[in-house]
Design a protein around this motif. Structure first.
Motif, PDB file in Angstrom:
ATOM      1  N   TYR A 198       0.828  -1.200   0.000  1.00 34.27           N
ATOM      2  CA  TYR A 198       0.000   0.000   0.000  1.00 34.27           C
ATOM      3  C   TYR A 198       0.868   1.258   0.000  1.00 34.27           C
ATOM      4  CZ  TYR A 198      -3.430   3.422   1.636  1.00 34.27           C
ATOM      5  OH  TYR A 198      -4.236   4.523   1.759  1.00 34.27           O
ATOM      6  N   ALA A 199       1.863   1.289   0.861  1.00 44.36           N
ATOM      7  CA  ALA A 199       2.729   2.461   0.978  1.00 44.36           C
ATOM      8  C   ALA A 199       3.492   2.715  -0.314  1.00 44.36           C
ATOM      9  CB  ALA A 199       3.697   2.292   2.139  1.00 44.36           C
ATOM     10  N   ARG A 200       3.999   1.662  -0.931  1.00 49.16           N
ATOM     11  CA  ARG A 200       4.747   1.815  -2.184  1.00 49.16           C
ATOM     12  C   ARG A 200       3.882   2.486  -3.251  1.00 49.16           C
ATOM     13  NH1 ARG A 200       9.373  -0.046  -3.794  1.00 49.16           N
ATOM     14  NH2 ARG A 200       9.536  -1.509  -2.078  1.00 49.16           N
ATOM     15  N   SER A 201       2.644   2.065  -3.373  1.00 53.07           N
ATOM     16  CA  SER A 201       1.778   2.673  -4.391  1.00 53.07           C
ATOM     17  C   SER A 201       1.431   4.116  -4.044  1.00 53.07           C
ATOM     18  CB  SER A 201       0.516   1.843  -4.593  1.00 53.07           C
ATOM     19  OG  SER A 201      -0.303   1.883  -3.461  1.00 53.07           O
ATOM     20  N   ARG A 202       1.263   4.421  -2.762  1.00 59.14           N
ATOM     21  CA  ARG A 202       0.963   5.802  -2.358  1.00 59.14           C
ATOM     22  C   ARG A 202       2.164   6.722  -2.580  1.00 59.14           C
ATOM     23  NH1 ARG A 202      -4.252   7.267  -1.283  1.00 59.14           N
ATOM     24  NH2 ARG A 202      -3.253   8.995  -0.258  1.00 59.14           N
ATOM     25  N   ILE A 203       3.358   6.227  -2.265  1.00 62.88           N
ATOM     26  CA  ILE A 203       4.573   7.021  -2.464  1.00 62.88           C
ATOM     27  C   ILE A 203       4.782   7.297  -3.948  1.00 62.88           C
ATOM     28  CG2 ILE A 203       7.090   7.008  -2.271  1.00 62.88           C
ATOM     29  CD1 ILE A 203       6.670   5.282   0.315  1.00 62.88           C
ATOM     30  N   LYS A 204       4.730   6.255  -4.760  1.00 66.09           N
ATOM     31  CA  LYS A 204       4.899   6.425  -6.211  1.00 66.09           C
ATOM     32  C   LYS A 204       3.849   7.375  -6.771  1.00 66.09           C
ATOM     33  CE  LYS A 204       6.957   2.006  -7.517  1.00 66.09           C
ATOM     34  NZ  LYS A 204       6.726   0.768  -8.295  1.00 66.09           N
ATOM     35  N   GLY A 205       2.620   7.186  -6.351  1.00 72.21           N
ATOM     36  CA  GLY A 205       1.532   8.032  -6.846  1.00 72.21           C
ATOM     37  C   GLY A 205       1.739   9.497  -6.522  1.00 72.21           C
ATOM     38  N   HIS A 206       2.170   9.768  -5.303  1.00 67.50           N
ATOM     39  CA  HIS A 206       2.373  11.166  -4.908  1.00 67.50           C
ATOM     40  C   HIS A 206       3.546  11.787  -5.681  1.00 67.50           C
ATOM     41  CE1 HIS A 206       1.521  14.565  -2.344  1.00 67.50           C
ATOM     42  NE2 HIS A 206       2.831  14.759  -2.281  1.00 67.50           N
ATOM     43  N   ILE A 207       4.621  11.047  -5.830  1.00 67.73           N
ATOM     44  CA  ILE A 207       5.769  11.562  -6.578  1.00 67.73           C
ATOM     45  C   ILE A 207       5.380  11.824  -8.033  1.00 67.73           C
ATOM     46  CG2 ILE A 207       8.042  10.971  -7.516  1.00 67.73           C
ATOM     47  CD1 ILE A 207       8.667   9.616  -4.828  1.00 67.73           C
ATOM     48  N   ILE A 208       4.696  10.889  -8.660  1.00 69.11           N
ATOM     49  CA  ILE A 208       4.291  11.054 -10.065  1.00 69.11           C
ATOM     50  C   ILE A 208       3.362  12.253 -10.221  1.00 69.11           C
ATOM     51  CG2 ILE A 208       2.958  10.006 -11.929  1.00 69.11           C
ATOM     52  CD1 ILE A 208       4.193   7.297 -11.008  1.00 69.11           C
ATOM     53  N   ASP A 209       2.404  12.409  -9.304  1.00 66.78           N
ATOM     54  CA  ASP A 209       1.512  13.564  -9.365  1.00 66.78           C
ATOM     55  C   ASP A 209       2.279  14.875  -9.272  1.00 66.78           C
ATOM     56  OD1 ASP A 209      -0.703  11.944  -9.608  1.00 66.78           O
ATOM     57  OD2 ASP A 209      -1.316  12.137  -7.494  1.00 66.78           O
ATOM     58  N   GLU A 210       3.249  14.939  -8.377  1.00 63.65           N
ATOM     59  CA  GLU A 210       4.028  16.164  -8.215  1.00 63.65           C
ATOM     60  C   GLU A 210       4.943  16.413  -9.416  1.00 63.65           C
ATOM     61  OE1 GLU A 210       3.657  18.521  -6.022  1.00 63.65           O
ATOM     62  OE2 GLU A 210       2.163  17.428  -4.873  1.00 63.65           O
ATOM     63  N   ILE A 211       5.475  15.355 -10.018  1.00 62.42           N
ATOM     64  CA  ILE A 211       6.284  15.531 -11.230  1.00 62.42           C
ATOM     65  C   ILE A 211       5.409  16.112 -12.328  1.00 62.42           C
ATOM     66  CG2 ILE A 211       7.485  14.317 -13.098  1.00 62.42           C
ATOM     67  CD1 ILE A 211       8.581  12.387 -10.952  1.00 62.42           C
ATOM     68  N   ARG A 212       4.207  15.584 -12.480  1.00 62.70           N
ATOM     69  CA  ARG A 212       3.275  16.112 -13.498  1.00 62.70           C
ATOM     70  C   ARG A 212       2.979  17.583 -13.254  1.00 62.70           C
ATOM     71  NH1 ARG A 212      -0.602  11.351 -12.791  1.00 62.70           N
ATOM     72  NH2 ARG A 212       0.372   9.781 -14.069  1.00 62.70           N
ATOM     73  N   ASN A 213       2.760  17.946 -11.997  1.00 68.38           N
ATOM     74  CA  ASN A 213       2.423  19.333 -11.662  1.00 68.38           C
ATOM     75  C   ASN A 213       3.589  20.291 -11.862  1.00 68.38           C
ATOM     76  OD1 ASN A 213      -0.174  18.587 -10.944  1.00 68.38           O
ATOM     77  ND2 ASN A 213       0.335  18.353  -8.780  1.00 68.38           N
ATOM     78  N   SER A 214       4.812  19.780 -11.807  1.00 65.88           N
ATOM     79  CA  SER A 214       5.963  20.671 -11.920  1.00 65.88           C
ATOM     80  C   SER A 214       6.655  20.594 -13.275  1.00 65.88           C
ATOM     81  CB  SER A 214       6.973  20.349 -10.818  1.00 65.88           C
ATOM     82  OG  SER A 214       7.489  19.053 -10.992  1.00 65.88           O
ATOM     83  N   THR A 215       6.146  19.783 -14.178  1.00 67.94           N
ATOM     84  CA  THR A 215       6.758  19.674 -15.497  1.00 67.94           C
ATOM     85  C   THR A 215       6.501  20.950 -16.294  1.00 67.94           C
ATOM     86  OG1 THR A 215       6.411  17.292 -15.483  1.00 67.94           O
ATOM     87  CG2 THR A 215       6.817  18.307 -17.612  1.00 67.94           C
TER      88      THR A 215
END
Length: 91
Positions: free
Chosen positions: A73-90
């Motif tokens: 569960y934690a792995r998917s939440r961590i990856k998801g949050h990082i990917i969302d923030e990368i998208r927002n800062s691209t």
């Protein structure tokens, strides 16, 4: 506002949630390192790591299953949050 909410909740969380967070911080570091090398040359590792820690903290607060399954569960939440923030800062 989200970071302030996380700080306030950190001050009032049970000890087991904090312990779960501290025991899995290395997972956030590992995932941040992966994304630093793979797809985010314009972002610093520290920034990705912070985003990973936010995802981990969110996972710790919201998880209600057994401790044995928390890693998945934690792995998917961590990856998801990082990917969302990368998208927002691209750019």
């Amino acid at each position: 506002m989200e970071k302030l909410d996380l700080l306030v909740s950190a001050l009032s969380t049970p000890r087991d949630t904090q312990e779960l967070f501290e025991n899995h911080m290395n997972m956030a570091a590992s995932i941040a390192g992966y994304y630093t090398k793979k797809c985010a040359p314009f972002l610093q590792y520290e920034e990705l790591y912070q985003w990973g820690l936010i995802g981990l903290w969110d996972a710790c607060r919201k998880y209600s299953g057994s401790r044995d399954e928390f890693c998945y569960y934690a792995r998917s939440r961590i990856k998801g949050h990082i990917i969302d923030e990368i998208r927002n800062s691209t750019p």
